[in-house]
Design a protein around this motif. Structure first.
Motif, PDB file in Angstrom:
ATOM      1  N   LEU A 349       0.841  -1.275   0.117  1.00  0.00           N
ATOM      2  CA  LEU A 349       0.138  -0.128   0.086  1.00  0.00           C
ATOM      3  C   LEU A 349       0.851   1.124  -0.075  1.00  0.00           C
ATOM      4  N   ILE A 350       0.599   2.133  -0.633  1.00  0.00           N
ATOM      5  CA  ILE A 350       1.228   3.475  -0.666  1.00  0.00           C
ATOM      6  C   ILE A 350       0.092   4.643  -0.665  1.00  0.00           C
ATOM      7  N   ASP A 351       0.722   5.703   0.029  1.00  0.00           N
ATOM      8  CA  ASP A 351      -0.256   6.802   0.445  1.00  0.00           C
ATOM      9  C   ASP A 351       0.510   7.827   0.443  1.00  0.00           C
ATOM     10  N   PHE A 352       0.085   8.878  -0.418  1.00  0.00           N
ATOM     11  CA  PHE A 352       0.745  10.181  -0.495  1.00  0.00           C
ATOM     12  C   PHE A 352      -0.031  11.382  -0.838  1.00  0.00           C
ATOM     13  N   ASN A 353       0.229  12.509  -1.195  1.00  0.00           N
ATOM     14  CA  ASN A 353      -0.206  13.723  -1.621  1.00  0.00           C
ATOM     15  C   ASN A 353       0.541  14.625  -2.474  1.00  0.00           C
ATOM     16  N   TYR A 354       0.164  15.956  -2.536  1.00  0.00           N
ATOM     17  CA  TYR A 354       1.042  16.692  -3.666  1.00  0.00           C
ATOM     18  C   TYR A 354       2.252  16.893  -2.888  1.00  0.00           C
ATOM     19  N   ASP A 355       2.363  16.953  -1.531  1.00  0.00           N
ATOM     20  CA  ASP A 355       3.584  17.217  -0.967  1.00  0.00           C
ATOM     21  C   ASP A 355       4.424  16.394  -0.433  1.00  0.00           C
ATOM     22  N   THR A 356       3.790  15.293   0.101  1.00  0.00           N
ATOM     23  CA  THR A 356       4.443  14.263   0.796  1.00  0.00           C
ATOM     24  C   THR A 356       4.492  12.815  -0.125  1.00  0.00           C
ATOM     25  N   GLU A 357       5.673  12.437  -0.221  1.00  0.00           N
ATOM     26  CA  GLU A 357       5.753  11.469  -1.104  1.00  0.00           C
ATOM     27  C   GLU A 357       5.266   9.869  -0.302  1.00  0.00           C
ATOM     28  N   PRO A 358       5.176   8.757  -0.822  1.00  0.00           N
ATOM     29  CA  PRO A 358       4.723   7.735  -0.164  1.00  0.00           C
ATOM     30  C   PRO A 358       5.902   7.320   1.040  1.00  0.00           C
ATOM     31  N   LEU A 359       5.656   6.917   2.280  1.00  0.00           N
ATOM     32  CA  LEU A 359       6.399   6.801   3.244  1.00  0.00           C
ATOM     33  C   LEU A 359       5.951   5.451   3.878  1.00  0.00           C
ATOM     34  N   PRO A 360       7.322   4.717   4.498  1.00  0.00           N
ATOM     35  CA  PRO A 360       6.876   3.708   5.217  1.00  0.00           C
ATOM     36  C   PRO A 360       5.884   3.848   6.594  1.00  0.00           C
ATOM     37  N   GLY A 361       5.466   3.080   7.352  1.00  0.00           N
ATOM     38  CA  GLY A 361       4.677   3.124   8.244  1.00  0.00           C
ATOM     39  C   GLY A 361       3.439   2.139   8.456  1.00  0.00           C
ATOM     40  N   HIS A 362       2.296   3.164   8.759  1.00  0.00           N
ATOM     41  CA  HIS A 362       0.825   2.203   8.615  1.00  0.00           C
ATOM     42  C   HIS A 362       0.054   3.164   8.210  1.00  0.00           C
ATOM     43  N   TYR A 363      -1.085   2.661   7.542  1.00  0.00           N
ATOM     44  CA  TYR A 363      -2.466   3.609   7.320  1.00  0.00           C
ATOM     45  C   TYR A 363      -3.730   3.097   7.931  1.00  0.00           C
ATOM     46  N   PRO A 364      -4.781   3.974   8.306  1.00  0.00           N
ATOM     47  CA  PRO A 364      -4.495   5.439   8.349  1.00  0.00           C
ATOM     48  C   PRO A 364      -4.061   5.989   9.556  1.00  0.00           C
ATOM     49  N   ALA A 365      -3.565   5.082  10.599  1.00  0.00           N
ATOM     50  CA  ALA A 365      -2.889   5.725  11.699  1.00  0.00           C
ATOM     51  C   ALA A 365      -1.744   4.343  12.250  1.00  0.00           C
ATOM     52  N   ALA A 366      -1.156   4.771  13.526  1.00  0.00           N
ATOM     53  CA  ALA A 366      -0.076   4.132  13.711  1.00  0.00           C
ATOM     54  C   ALA A 366      -0.236   2.308  13.758  1.00  0.00           C
ATOM     55  N   VAL A 367      -1.779   2.085  14.157  1.00  0.00           N
ATOM     56  CA  VAL A 367      -2.146   0.613  13.890  1.00  0.00           C
ATOM     57  C   VAL A 367      -2.981   0.474  12.704  1.00  0.00           C
ATOM     58  N   GLY A 368      -2.583  -0.205  11.757  1.00  0.00           N
ATOM     59  CA  GLY A 368      -3.335  -0.030  10.593  1.00  0.00           C
ATOM     60  C   GLY A 368      -2.434  -0.950   9.505  1.00  0.00           C
ATOM     61  N   LEU A 369      -2.899  -0.648   8.084  1.00  0.00           N
ATOM     62  CA  LEU A 369      -2.291  -1.380   7.043  1.00  0.00           C
ATOM     63  C   LEU A 369      -0.764  -0.997   6.785  1.00  0.00           C
ATOM     64  N   PRO A 370       0.040  -1.845   6.583  1.00  0.00           N
ATOM     65  CA  PRO A 370       1.428  -1.461   6.485  1.00  0.00           C
ATOM     66  C   PRO A 370       1.703  -0.786   5.235  1.00  0.00           C
ATOM     67  N   LEU A 371       2.527   0.074   5.134  1.00  0.00           N
ATOM     68  CA  LEU A 371       2.870   0.864   3.960  1.00  0.00           C
ATOM     69  C   LEU A 371       4.259   0.388   3.205  1.00  0.00           C
TER      70      LEU A 371
END
Length: 418
Positions: A349-371
């Motif tokens: 899973l990748i999550d990003f917007n105009y200013d922030t590129e895809p980063l590691p971590g989790h979505y949509p919060a600290a406990v969530g789907l791995p990025l």
């Protein structure tokens, strides 16, 4: 007098906009959706059709049946928009005046714009999976393919769902391994980009997956001509700089453009037929009473269903503000997220917007789907999205815990890239 909202396009953006506007404004406005046919196609599912993992039963539904009661539906093509007189001329001779126009007619495929692409071999040795007919024909070609050079080629950007061609490569690797012929198949991904993807961190991760799965990556290849027939010069892609990539079977993502009526409407679109749009308010730069959503925009955002979903909240709020005589709010941040199917029952899973590129971590919060990490959970998330699409996204409902703004919570090194 009841104010009139005309929505051009009964796909993802048009449907969710109509339903959200109906819920927000009720009987205070008259809403009419226009589209040339009644078949609403779940486009993310087209990726699975060539591998015989999806069929029409789950992918195609009635457009008007996705609209809430009280929303009108007019089946016709659009001839042109008269932006000076606030009216839409339709192919059936009807003219629809509007107080607010929402353009949601997406992007169309333009295979005829690439020399040779629709010539000899089209539908036989050269295919696309970006429409239902093409995906179905490709399913037959793949089932008959017993080995050789399979090339996946993106002709140019922008395209719908930018990760889908990469997903095709990953699933093809799995598909041929299941069939026991992976050692007989050479897989190559050919892109006009200088990397596997537009965002550097995600590009490195995706290039690593291509290498891991034995898929050759050819970059900065601008396809000029496609030769799809046997004989001299043989099946091959030829770039404008003279480089060649031979193939036995080619899967091509054609050039994309906006809807044809945009070109026939002076002042409405850019040179590709997309509509110039404020990146944060979704109000067109053409006229203040025209708003744009989804693939029809000329925004520097991914042309993906998730982007359209996140845009919907801002667009509807700003249409309501416009009708109330208020200034639009600059709320949309370019938020996009994409499940990238990688085969073998996994996805990242990748999550990003105009200013922030895809980063590691989790979505949509600290406990969530791995990025940026393959997992079974992400694969299940991709499969579950189809249900959410029909039952939550299109009806205009919010998904609990998932907001339109990109969250930084749960991401590591969450800094903007500017």
């Amino acid at each position: 007098m009841t104010e009139r909202i005309v929505i051009l396009g009964g796909g993802t953006g048009g449907t969710l906009s109509a339903n959200r506007l109906r819920r927000r404004l009720g009987d205070d406005v008259e809403i009419t959706v226009v589209d040339r046919d009644d078949d609403h196609v779940y486009q993310p599912g087209l990726l699975f059709v060539p591998f015989q993992q999806a069929g029409p039963g789950g992918l195609v539904r009635s457009r008007p049946r996705q609209l809430h009661a009280g929303i009108g539906y007019h089946r016709a093509g659009v001839r042109r928009v008269d932006v000076d007189r606030d009216r839409v001329q339709l192919d059936d001779g009807e003219t629809l005046p509007y107080d607010v126009l929402v353009i949601a007619t997406g992007a169309r495929l333009l295979p005829e714009e690439t020399e040779g692409l629709t010539g000899p071999g089209w539908g036989q040795s050269v295919h696309t999976f970006y429409d239902y007919a093409g995906a179905t024909a490709l399913a037959g070609a793949l089932s008959r393919f017993e080995g050789g050079r399979l090339v996946v080629n993106v002709v140019d950007l922008p395209i719908k769902c930018p990760v889908a061609p990469l997903e095709f490569c990953f699933i093809a690797d799995w598909y041929f391994r299941v069939r026991g012929i992976r050692d007989k198949v050479s897989l190559t991904y050919v892109t006009p980009l200088d990397a596997a993807f537009t965002k550097p961190v995600a590009a490195r991760a995706l290039a690593g997956l291509l290498a891991e799965k034995g898929v050759e990556l050819v970059t900065e290849f601008n396809t000029g001509t496609v030769y799809g027939a046997d004989g001299d010069p043989g099946r091959r892609l030829v770039s404008f700089d003279g480089r060649e990539v031979p193939f036995d079977l080619a899967v091509v993502v054609p050039l994309h453009g906006g809807a044809a009526y945009v070109d026939a409407s002076p002042g409405l679109g850019d040179e590709l037929g997309f509509v110039p749009t404020d990146p944060h308010t979704l109000q067109s730069t053409v006229r203040p009473n025209i708003f744009v959503i989804g693939d029809a925009t000329a925004l520097p955002a991914s042309k993906a269903g998730s982007v359209t979903h996140f845009e919907g909240e801002t667009l509807v709020r700003n249409v309501a503000r416009f009708l109330a005589g208020q200034e639009p709010l600059a709320e949309f941040d370019g938020h996009a997220n994409c499940f990238v199917e990688t085969g073998f029952g996994k996805a990242l899973l990748i999550d990003f917007n105009y200013d922030t590129e895809p980063l590691p971590g989790h979505y949509p919060a600290a406990v969530g789907l791995p990025l940026l990490k393959e997992s079974r959970l992400n694969h299940l998330g991709k499969l579950m999205f189809a249900w959410l699409y029909w039952h939550s996204l299109l009806p205009g409902r919010d998904i609990p815990g998932v907001g339109s703004a990109m969250p930084l919570t749960g991401k590591r090194d969450a800094v903007t890239t500017g």
